[in-house]
Every structure is written in C-alpha cells, then in structure tokens.
Design an enzyme around this catalytic site. Sequence first.
Site, short mmCIF file in Angstrom:
data_model
loop_
_atom_site.label_atom_id
_atom_site.label_comp_id
_atom_site.label_asym_id
_atom_site.label_seq_id
_atom_site.Cartn_x
_atom_site.Cartn_y
_atom_site.Cartn_z
N ASP A 61 9.13 2.65 0.33
CA ASP A 61 8.51 3.23 1.11
C ASP A 61 8.47 3.58 2.69
O ASP A 61 7.63 2.27 3.18
CB ASP A 61 6.89 2.96 0.41
CG ASP A 61 6.06 3.83 1.30
OD1 ASP A 61 6.21 5.01 1.89
OD2 ASP A 61 4.75 3.79 0.55
N TYR A 102 1.37 -0.97 0.30
CA TYR A 102 0.31 0.17 -0.10
C TYR A 102 1.00 1.11 -0.25
O TYR A 102 2.00 1.56 0.91
CB TYR A 102 -0.93 0.36 1.43
CG TYR A 102 -1.71 1.32 0.79
CD1 TYR A 102 -2.97 1.18 0.63
CD2 TYR A 102 -1.48 2.45 2.09
CE1 TYR A 102 -3.97 2.28 0.41
CE2 TYR A 102 -2.41 3.69 2.12
CZ TYR A 102 -3.37 3.32 1.56
OH TYR A 102 -4.37 4.69 1.42
N LYS A 106 3.67 9.98 7.91
CA LYS A 106 3.60 9.92 9.24
C LYS A 106 3.89 11.22 10.16
O LYS A 106 4.05 11.71 10.87
CB LYS A 106 3.60 8.42 9.74
CG LYS A 106 2.34 8.31 8.70
CD LYS A 106 1.82 7.12 8.82
CE LYS A 106 1.35 5.95 7.92
NZ LYS A 106 -0.29 5.94 7.73
N1 PMP Z 1 2.60 4.37 2.31
C1 PMP Z 1 2.94 3.74 3.38
C2 PMP Z 1 3.49 2.53 3.73
C3 PMP Z 1 1.31 3.64 4.15
O1 PMP Z 1 1.50 2.53 5.57
C4 PMP Z 1 0.32 4.76 3.86
C5 PMP Z 1 -0.19 5.08 4.77
N2 PMP Z 1 -0.99 4.06 5.60
C6 PMP Z 1 1.08 5.62 2.23
C7 PMP Z 1 1.80 5.01 2.52
C8 PMP Z 1 0.23 7.18 2.52
O2 PMP Z 1 0.24 8.12 3.46
P1 PMP Z 1 -0.76 8.87 3.28
O3 PMP Z 1 -2.26 7.66 4.68
O4 PMP Z 1 -0.78 10.13 4.44
O5 PMP Z 1 -1.38 9.16 2.19
#
Ligand code: PMP
Length: 413
Positions: A230, A140, A258
């Site tokens: 990521d 994700y 985050k």
């Molecule tokens: N990449 C990863 C690995 C995530 O876990 C998330 C959100 N859980 C995102 C991207 C997307 O981040 P955001 O919700 O701040 O758009």
Amino acid sequence: MMKNEKLYNDAVKRLVGGVNSPIRATISPYPFFTDHAKGAYLWDVEGNRYCDYCLAYGPIILGHSEPAIVKAIRDQAEKGAVYGTPTPLEVRYAEKFCELAPNVEMIRTVNSGTEATMAALRLARAVTGRSTIAMLNGGYHGSHDGVLTKREDQCVVASSRGVTENQVRGTRMVGFNDAESLEDALKREDVAAFIVEPVMGNVGCVVPNDGYLNDARKICDETGTLFIIDETITGFRLSVGGAQEYYGVDADIVTYGKIAGGGLPIGVIGSSREIMENFTPVGNVYNAGTFSGNPLSMAAGLAALETLNSGAVLDKIHSRAEQLVRGVRDMLPSDSCVKSAPAMFQIYFGCEDVRNADDARRADKGRFMQFWRKMLDSGYFLPPSHFETNFLSACHDDGIVDSTLEAIGDALK
Ligand code: PMP
C-alpha cells in the site's frame, strides 16, 4: 467571538463533530478553519499563517497551489468536470503511471486510498480463491469494513462498531518487522493477500528493518499469498518509484492515493495485466465509479507526476528533510527519538526506538501534545497526533528548515 470559534459552533450543528474526517477534530478546544494556502503555508480565517507540515496528510508534496497543477485544473475545469466517457487524459495518466511505478502494467483509478485497498483486496481474493487476508498490527488502509480491525490482547477485533464478525474472522494480524509472525499467519496457505504499509505512516513513521520487506515477499511466494504494498503514503514520495524502488522489493499488487492525484481525490490499483484483467469489464471482479478517472483528478495527477519526474525535485525535498531530521535528533532528550523515511518523519517522546506499532503506542502522548501546541502557537502546523506523520514539500526551503529547527528547539525547552 473569534471567527474560528464561531465557525466551529456553526459546524458542530451540521457536521458530525464539526468535521468531515475525525482527525481534524483532534485540536482542542476547536480546530482552525483554513481560508487559503500557498507553498509551504496555510492561512486561517483569522489571518494567522502556519507553516504546514501536515500537507493535507500527504498529497501536497509540491506545495499548496503549485502553478503547474493549478493551471492543469483550471484548463480542465473550463472543458468540463466529468463526462462519464473515456478521455484522452486518463490514457496519458495511465501511461505515465505505468512508466514510473515498478511492477505496474495496468491501472484502475478510483477516488481514494480507501477505495483502492478495498478493490485490491477483492481482486486478491478472486485471483487466489482464498478469503482470509493478513495485515499489520497498527496498519491503516482506509475506512472500509475489510480493514477496520485491530489487535487487542493477542486477538483480532473490530476497530469500529458496525464491522461484521466475518470481517474480523477473515483477518490475521502480524507484527511489523516480524517475519516469524508472518510465516505463522500464512503457513496454512489459506491467505489471499498480505497487505502492508512499507513505512508505517499511521502509527507515526515506522521504517522497515533491512531485508524485512523482501523476507515478507519470500514468505508470500512460498505460501501462494499475494503481496500488496500500500503505497498511499510512500508512492512518488520515497522515490519516483515509491517504496518498491526505494527498498528494492516487488509487489504483486500496489495501491496508491494522495500524491497520485496532485491534491485532488484519487486512488489507484496497479498490477500485471494478468491480474488486472480480472476487473470488470474484462473479468468479473466488480469495480466501478461515477468519478473514477475523472478529468480533474487526472489533470492534476498527471501534472504532479510529470513535475516529480523532472529535475531533482524529490532529491531536494529529501535532502532538506534529512537536514531537518538531523537537527531534531541533535536536540531531542535522550529518552526520545525521531524516526524518518525520505520526506517524512515523526518524533516519539519517552521512547528510545520504535520498530512497530506496539513500540509507537508506548510513546508519551501528553508530551507530544504539549510540544505540538507550542509549535502551533509559534506558527507551525504539525499533524495533531504522534500517530500521524510530518511531511515536507518542495516549498519547504532551507530558510524554512532553519526556522523550523529554531522553533522546535524552543518548543523542546
Ligand atoms: N492507505 C494508507 C497507507 C493511508 O495512509 C491512507 C490514508 N491516510 C489510506 C490508505 C486511505 O486513503 P484515503 O484517506 O484517501 O481513503
């Protein structure tokens, strides 16, 4: 009528499903509405207190309303929220970030992890002149079109209506901990980037086998593919230098979110100067944002980074998380497992081990939700899905770990 119920009835009239992000609606018959939070706890509008293992899905590693962060936000708010000009704060933030994050000479800040991966993939396509991307089955990377795909019956398909055929055709999907499937996906040397969650945090908590990430690094090198790690979940959590430091692996481009914003909205793209200067205004890979580098996120993020880099804050969180995970492992029935990385863990019922997304999908959702409900009823808020991850903060002290273990023991009975 109870206040949560009344709020929910109002919410569904004006907010789709009563929420602004779908996971929050998972709780049935309706979610609780948070009034305030402090340290390791949330209080809902009815005055119920919950020990929080969701922690806003990751950013709150120092605990809610951490004094240094509150002060940084308050001080900045008095000086204005956003200016549309450069600020000294963003320079300091960038310097601190590059000092702490491996393989990052320059950054661009945006407003979410979603924006960060969207920009990083565009950057990788521009740098390589290739259009296809590879990602993990079950990976994700946010909610933009470029990553809303999934694997179904060995084919890549859209995971949302409205995603174009082109996005689907431009994506190859590989298994986690499966270097062979990556070799296969990259062998035509037409893939711009392989984007990977170093610990899969959106199918629970799935960790890489020894050497997997470095094998992936090598395969990317051999095929001219950029390796994007990521770190939205793992950054400043697994260690100050994130998963790159913890697993001893180097990315070409990293994305963060985050924790990097100290609880305020943020996304960060980082890489070498050579790659980063393809972004506008130096290069011609377009990226822009009204709120990018906004002073409030910079202030909160800088306070978080400085606090995490001082003393042994992360070490303490890690050792308490380990203690908790050990205790859980001892109590789980033999057909179930707990998987963990530093400061994060998930329990899978009816699964003896989980090495990739397909394993995670075999876990028993019904048993998890029964367990989850018992935990909520005893005052512990875990993320309401076994495809999310539990997090610990600096405020989850030894006493909290002990009482949590007791509650888990009761919930497992
Ligand atoms: N990449 C990863 C690995 C995530 O876990 C998330 C959100 N859980 C995102 C991207 C997307 O981040 P955001 O919700 O701040 O758009």
